[in-house]
Design an enzyme around this catalytic site. Structure first.
Site, mmCIF file in Angstrom:
data_model
loop_
_atom_site.group_PDB
_atom_site.id
_atom_site.type_symbol
_atom_site.label_atom_id
_atom_site.label_comp_id
_atom_site.label_asym_id
_atom_site.label_seq_id
_atom_site.Cartn_x
_atom_site.Cartn_y
_atom_site.Cartn_z
ATOM 1 N N ASP A 95 36.987 38.874 47.678
ATOM 2 C CA ASP A 95 37.569 37.689 48.282
ATOM 3 C C ASP A 95 38.052 38.057 49.682
ATOM 4 O O ASP A 95 38.872 38.958 49.836
ATOM 5 C CB ASP A 95 38.748 37.216 47.407
ATOM 6 C CG ASP A 95 39.409 35.966 47.974
ATOM 7 O OD1 ASP A 95 38.822 35.311 48.857
ATOM 8 O OD2 ASP A 95 40.523 35.655 47.526
ATOM 9 N N ASP A 97 39.782 36.367 52.969
ATOM 10 C CA ASP A 97 40.482 35.138 53.312
ATOM 11 C C ASP A 97 41.049 35.247 54.725
ATOM 12 O O ASP A 97 41.734 36.225 55.038
ATOM 13 C CB ASP A 97 41.628 34.923 52.300
ATOM 14 C CG ASP A 97 42.129 33.503 52.332
ATOM 15 O OD1 ASP A 97 42.394 32.987 53.433
ATOM 16 O OD2 ASP A 97 42.258 32.900 51.243
ATOM 17 N N ASP A 282 40.898 41.030 49.457
ATOM 18 C CA ASP A 282 42.077 40.929 48.602
ATOM 19 C C ASP A 282 41.869 41.877 47.424
ATOM 20 O O ASP A 282 41.040 41.617 46.550
ATOM 21 C CB ASP A 282 42.245 39.486 48.127
ATOM 22 C CG ASP A 282 43.464 39.330 47.211
ATOM 23 O OD1 ASP A 282 44.023 40.358 46.773
ATOM 24 O OD2 ASP A 282 43.837 38.185 46.934
#
Ligand code: SF4
Ligand SMILES: [Zn+2]
Ligand SMILES: [Zn+2]
Lengths: 374, 336
Positions: A95, A97, A282
């Site tokens: 992930d 972001d 992450d």
């Protein structure tokens, strides 16, 4: 979320889930995965088995979920409680972001909304200037820069996976997350059985966490040039060499400097290189081997955009390609100091105004907490 | 076909081929009970005693012109099985694993030129399902195979980021390759011993079996392990029990935690017995220092969760919610 807003958003999602079967598919080995979903203003329903596209479409039409998830893990019994599922392995997931990249542009499109009086402020303050409350909700959107910086992280990660970690290009799927970043999934049999601790160490590799000077040729005592990394090396040593030495000809001089500056100075240099060359993912997501992860093709209720696969990352524009809701006009009350851009059109800023917006934009504003249905 | 000779079996007596070799000699258990074989029984007993003290039994392979190395291993297993004490079996397995580790390492190292690599690589492949190959004098294994083993080590140099990694492969020295499979080697030998069935033993073995039971009494002062320990402490204890190396910071955690929970230096010390570098005197000395009963007199405090997290020693579970030091574990419950 208030009832009226939920109704408007649900209506828009419903159209999408009834009309875009072409975009919504179960991932491979669906029968071994756990599915879950959430409806507006209610809890998570997990431990579901969805065998094929047809069952998925049926569920979406029947439930109109706000969010849909699917495990990266494979189980013998995906519908049993966690302790009885019998974990068999899991895809590697990542992930990325924009919120986590510490980008300077973030402050230009992040606002703080007072939880008691709804007043929004653009610079953070400990107290609401209107009502003195101390509780705020952070609202952010992404700009072009956020997206292009996130793409750079994706590109770095793809490079690391393919040249260091032996993953083939075809085994990597890249998705826009539906909100402010990208998701990646790697299906590679060798990595599938890895547990959480192993994945944590893999994440440290990708992020360049925990590297020690010794691995790059600098010890506390007795250093010689010979063990510093060189430009033709692969993996992190090669990357560090590129970070340290701008060219072959400058290498001898810089090497000397590094050695005479000593251990702690080198450690600081490594930390600096980590900031630019480490991939900022992450770690919690990759380490979690029981997670249910947003399902591709479904809509992200944080924005009303869809999680969709990026076939050409460079040219991919999420505000165009992932914005898939209807464009009939709806009247909404919007209070947004931020201007947003969707489908190449600009919206806002609006100061508590009643405006008529295409449905995709109205939903985006409502999902972000920037307005209300009337 | 790979030919495994008696010298190889002396080094790696746990291989399946050892049984076949014995079968071919026609020797049976009853014969081994004959006084002529007494030296073998003594050698076997010695092998166990050395192992139980945490040392590695050394063989002089140059003089290995007879079967006594292999036979003493087999007899040792028979003695251990008859005594039936699992601590002894575990210690023996560990020590034998370390012994074999030395040979494996030597065999990998001296035969980098590929001529004799077949045997050590076969052992690694067959026993541990790890494919090791050679690239320019170096050993390479796949990243996932590496990770599954290296995560049990806590020294920073074992982190993947501190390794040379290319095309999905990790580069290792002979020493590192073997180090990586040590724990599995111990488990493998342990499993082998567990699976052996012995109905009755020759009279000549009985005395030594009794001696083993006595010997084991020395180790019965095992540390009390409570399910109330926080995950980081439990993890540290597990690492030590497997005979793995726990870094200094991990030992410090165990010592400070257990001492602050009211255990004495004498109760805590045996915990470190399995550590590869165990030394009774220094361990006691260090524990006394930490407890504040010697030297400066300052009692050391248990490190904070944050510190432990930064040292990769934290293995938090939901029960850890809301605490900042392992000492608080179990006192504060989430719903309070
Ligand atoms: S949170 Fe604290 S007590 Fe729990 S495992 Fe981590 S270090 Fe130990
Ligand atoms: Zn307010
Ligand atoms: Zn931005």
């Amino acid at each position: 979320m208030n009832e009226k807003n939920a109704l408007l958003i649900e209506g828009a999602f419903k159209e999408y889930y009834f009309n875009r079967f072409d975009l919504i598919h179960v991932p491979q080995r669906a029968t071994e995965r756990e599915f879950g979903y959430q409806k507006f203003n209610s809890g998570m329903i997990r431990h579901l088995v969805i065998r094929n596209d047809k069952e998925l479409h049926l569920l979406l039409m029947k439930e109109i979920p706000s969010d849909v998830y699917c495990s990266n893990a494979y189980y013998t019994f995906p519908n049993l409680p966690m302790s009885e599922k019998d974990w068999k392995g899991a895809d590697l997931i990542f992930d990325i972001d924009a919120k986590d990249l510490a980008l300077p542009c973030r402050k230009d499109h992040t606002i703080f909304k007072c939880s008691s009086c709804n007043n929004s402020i653009t610079e953070f303050q400990p107290h609401c200037p209107k009502c003195n409350s101390t509780k705020f909700e952070t609202i952010s959107v992404s700009c072009k820069n956020c997206i292009s910086e996130s793409k750079k992280e994706v590109t770095k990660l793809v490079d690391m996976l393919t040249s260091d970690l032996g993953v083939k290009k075809e085994q990597i799927e890249i998705y826009f997350s539906g909100n402010e970043g990208f998701h990646m999934r790697v299906t590679n049999n060798d990595y599938e059985p890895l547990g959480s601790q192993e994945r944590a160490d893999l994440v440290d590799y990708i992020m360049f966490n925990g590297a020690i000077p010794e691995s790059f040729g600098i010890r506390k005592q007795n250093n010689s040039k010979t063990s510093l990394p060189t430009l033709d090396e692969k993996g992190w040593r090669g990357r560090i060499a590129k970070g340290l030495f701008p060219s072959k000809s400058k290498t001898p001089k810089i090497s000397k400097e590094i050695i005479s500056n000593g251990y702690s100075a080198f450690q600081v240099q490594l930390e600096e290189i980590k900031k630019t060359m480490g991939v900022r993912v992450d770690p919690k997501v990759t380490m979690d081997i029981h997670r249910i992860f947003r399902l591709e093709g479904s809509i992200n209720s944080k924005s009303g955009l869809s999680k969709i696969q990026c076939n050409d990352l460079d040219s991919f524009d999420p505000f165009l390609e992932a914005c898939l809701l209807g464009d009939d006009e709806v009247k909404v009350m919007i209070n947004s100091p931020l201007q947003i851009r969707l489908k190449n059109k600009k919206f806002g800023p609006y100061n508590d105004e009643l405006v008529s917006l295409p449905k995709y934009a109205a939903v985006y504003m409502l999902c972000k907490g920037l307005g209300n249905a009337i | 076909m790979l030919k495994i000779g008696i010298k190889d079996l002396a080094k790696y007596p746990f291989l399946t081929e050892a049984g076949e070799y014995l079968g071919n000699t026609g020797l049976n258990l009853e014969q081994l009970g004959h006084p002529d074989w007494k030296p073998i029984v003594e050698k076997a007993y010695g092998r166990i005693v050395v192992a139980s003290s945490g040392q590695i039994y050394g063989s002089d392979l140059e003089s290995l012109d007879n079967d006594s190395e292999l036979l003493s291993f087999i007899v040792a297993i028979i003695l251990l099985k008859s005594a039936g004490i699992s601590t002894l079996i575990r210690r023996f397995s560990l020590a034998e694993a370390r012994r074999a580790e030395r040979y494996l390492q030597q065999d990998l190292w001296v035969s980098r030129d590929k001529k004799n690599l077949e045997l050590p690589l076969k052992i690694i492949r067959d026993l541990f399902a790890v494919d090791v190959s050679i690239d320019n004098d170096e050993f390479v294994i796949k990243v996932p195979d590496y990770l599954q083993r290296a995560v049990h080590f806590h020294e920073k140099e074992w982190k993947l980021v501190n390794r040379r990694v290319t095309n999905g492969l990790v580069y290792l020295t002979a020493h590192e390759t073997v180090r990586l499979i040590r724990a599995e080697l111990g488990e493998y030998i342990n499993g082998k011993i567990q699976s052996v069935n012995i109905e009755s033993i020759p009279q000549g073995f009985k005395q030594r079996v009794d001696d083993l039971v006595l010997l084991a009494k020395k180790f019965s002062d095992t540390t009390y392990v409570s399910s109330e320990y926080p995950p980081c402490v439990k993890h540290g204890i597990e690492v030590l029990e497997k005979g793995e190396n726990l870094p200094h910071s991990g030992r410090f955690l165990l010592a400070t935690y257990l001492l602050s929970k009211g255990q004495t230096v004498d109760q805590v010390a045996p915990l470190f017995k399995n550590a590869p570098d165990y030394n009774e005197r220094t361990t006691k000395y260090q524990l006394e220092h930490i407890s504040g009963s010697s030297g400066s007199g300052t009692k050391y405090q248990c490190p904070s969760c944050e510190k432990l997290r930064s040292e990769s020693l934290c293995f938090a579970t939901p029960d850890c919610d809301g605490i900042i030091n392992p000492i608080q574990f179990g006192k504060k419950r989430k719903n309070q």
